[in-house]
Design a protein around this motif. Sequence first.
Motif, PDB file in Angstrom:
ATOM      1  N   ARG A 308      56.912  -6.971 -76.203  1.00 54.19           N
ATOM      2  CA  ARG A 308      55.548  -7.531 -75.451  1.00 54.19           C
ATOM      3  C   ARG A 308      54.573  -7.922 -76.432  1.00 54.19           C
ATOM      4  NH1 ARG A 308      53.329  -3.475 -70.874  1.00 54.19           N
ATOM      5  NH2 ARG A 308      53.461  -2.219 -72.797  1.00 54.19           N
ATOM      6  N   ARG A 333      51.920 -11.895 -81.772  1.00 55.06           N
ATOM      7  CA  ARG A 333      51.052 -12.055 -80.500  1.00 55.06           C
ATOM      8  C   ARG A 333      52.031 -11.937 -79.316  1.00 55.06           C
ATOM      9  NH1 ARG A 333      48.628 -18.065 -82.031  1.00 55.06           N
ATOM     10  NH2 ARG A 333      47.662 -17.567 -83.890  1.00 55.06           N
ATOM     11  N   ARG A 334      51.356 -11.770 -78.193  1.00 50.99           N
ATOM     12  CA  ARG A 334      52.218 -11.585 -76.921  1.00 50.99           C
ATOM     13  C   ARG A 334      52.656 -12.886 -76.594  1.00 50.99           C
ATOM     14  NH1 ARG A 334      48.802  -8.119 -72.600  1.00 50.99           N
ATOM     15  NH2 ARG A 334      50.689  -8.436 -71.406  1.00 50.99           N
ATOM     16  N   PRO A 335      53.873 -12.974 -75.848  1.00 52.87           N
ATOM     17  CA  PRO A 335      54.299 -14.181 -75.500  1.00 52.87           C
ATOM     18  C   PRO A 335      53.789 -14.757 -74.311  1.00 52.87           C
ATOM     19  CG  PRO A 335      55.831 -12.419 -74.917  1.00 52.87           C
ATOM     20  CD  PRO A 335      54.973 -11.853 -75.609  1.00 52.87           C
ATOM     21  N   SER A 336      54.030 -16.040 -74.250  1.00 53.51           N
ATOM     22  CA  SER A 336      53.425 -16.656 -72.852  1.00 53.51           C
ATOM     23  C   SER A 336      54.685 -17.024 -72.042  1.00 53.51           C
ATOM     24  CB  SER A 336      52.762 -18.040 -73.052  1.00 53.51           C
ATOM     25  OG  SER A 336      53.458 -19.074 -73.905  1.00 53.51           O
ATOM     26  N   SER A 338      56.932 -18.602 -69.009  1.00 55.58           N
ATOM     27  CA  SER A 338      56.757 -19.747 -68.070  1.00 55.58           C
ATOM     28  C   SER A 338      57.102 -19.247 -66.484  1.00 55.58           C
ATOM     29  CB  SER A 338      57.658 -20.887 -68.731  1.00 55.58           C
ATOM     30  OG  SER A 338      59.137 -20.754 -68.339  1.00 55.58           O
ATOM     31  N   ALA A 355      60.232 -17.593 -72.929  1.00 52.35           N
ATOM     32  CA  ALA A 355      59.043 -16.767 -73.413  1.00 52.35           C
ATOM     33  C   ALA A 355      58.645 -17.528 -74.897  1.00 52.35           C
ATOM     34  CB  ALA A 355      59.363 -15.662 -73.595  1.00 52.35           C
ATOM     35  N   ARG A 356      57.503 -17.867 -74.845  1.00 51.96           N
ATOM     36  CA  ARG A 356      57.015 -18.576 -76.062  1.00 51.96           C
ATOM     37  C   ARG A 356      56.277 -17.860 -77.108  1.00 51.96           C
ATOM     38  NH1 ARG A 356      57.666 -22.278 -72.168  1.00 51.96           N
ATOM     39  NH2 ARG A 356      58.339 -24.356 -72.599  1.00 51.96           N
ATOM     40  N   TYR A 357      56.774 -17.668 -78.250  1.00 52.74           N
ATOM     41  CA  TYR A 357      56.035 -16.740 -79.248  1.00 52.74           C
ATOM     42  C   TYR A 357      55.404 -17.489 -80.453  1.00 52.74           C
ATOM     43  CZ  TYR A 357      58.563 -12.816 -77.261  1.00 52.74           C
ATOM     44  OH  TYR A 357      58.976 -11.845 -76.443  1.00 52.74           O
TER      45      TYR A 357
END
Length: 394
Positions: A308, A333-336, A338, A355-357
Amino acid sequence: MFDRKRVCGLAMIVLAVAALGGSAAGAQASVAPRVREMRAAKVLFARSLPARLRAHVPSTAGVSVSTGTDLVLFTDPLRMQVHGLSYQMGMSADTTVDQFGSAPELSVGFDRTSRGVRGRINGFQEHVYWFSSTDMVMTADQGLTGLHIDTRRSFHPTRVTMNFVPDEVRSASCRLYFGGHGTQSVAEGTLDANVFRIHTGTLPFFGTVTTAPQTGIAIADPGCISGGLGGVAFGRTVRRYHEPCQGRESVVAGSPFADTSWEAEVGYRGARAYLGAQTGTSSTTNLVEHFAVGLQTTTAMPRPERSRHGAVAKIGTSGNPMFSGSATFVSHRRPSVSRVHVCAVGRHLRRFVAARYRGTLSPDDGAPLTALFDTGGYALERSSALLVIRSYLR
């Protein structure tokens, strides 16, 4: 000066040829991203045309094409050996007639492929040299007679002076984007080069090239939006479109529209992986782009380690004919994540979330990730990057 040109008419022609059964399978090679849309349309159209154009039109020599017409010339591939490697050379030129702020452009590209043990293509690289100046001349008469190109001294020592001599011409009336009607023309013909000297500035590939292409295709498009040579294709309506499903995970550094970018991807369902890279340099009148892509097994790109609060992804090059070395993506960083998206695999639809990192892609010590361009290896430099992990839902 390297602006995208209007390609509405070209797209119509492409769709019409496809509807008539023309094959576009050879038009999937990647190219310089700043002009990718224009060049892709040209290549797709060139390789989809029937062997001979059958319709003839009366000669209209002596009457210039109308203001605002897009003139495009692109040549058939010319095979050549360069230091023992089999290359294809192609040339294209385009301009918008008498349009303020529009400069004629000329490009010469060299591309080759590599093959694996079973003879299948597993790598591709292309080197494109673009030239653009308002001092360059590209003119034609209606019916594509008298098409003439002269770069003058705009790009010294590069110089091209040639005429296109049409063998067969096909023309049709169309409705124009800004109202009224015009005539769209396509011609096959031969090239008569008085001077052909392309100074690439890269050694030992490709130095100064003096072997001119022999045949080509020319297009005159006054800005058609319906009718013309592609009018039949727009009679069909696409009711729903879904993007093709992308790979299981991908890492992208740089921008596809910038001078330099890198991309690594493990394919859909993890079947295979590929690496791609491009780099280029530009000035007011010149643009040089180098591009390579190579296939490899997925073992060199194992599944990323993620949580996470970040992710780590390894990029290797085992079995890749166009790359060497390795690199590592790191995100803290935490992913965003969709919402659920829908994509297409053939005629089947699949749902997925991504999931975008955001992080950095860095070359590994000792053996940095390197694109093996024939013009000289290009090593990755540390840069910001994006890791996308797609989870397909059942």
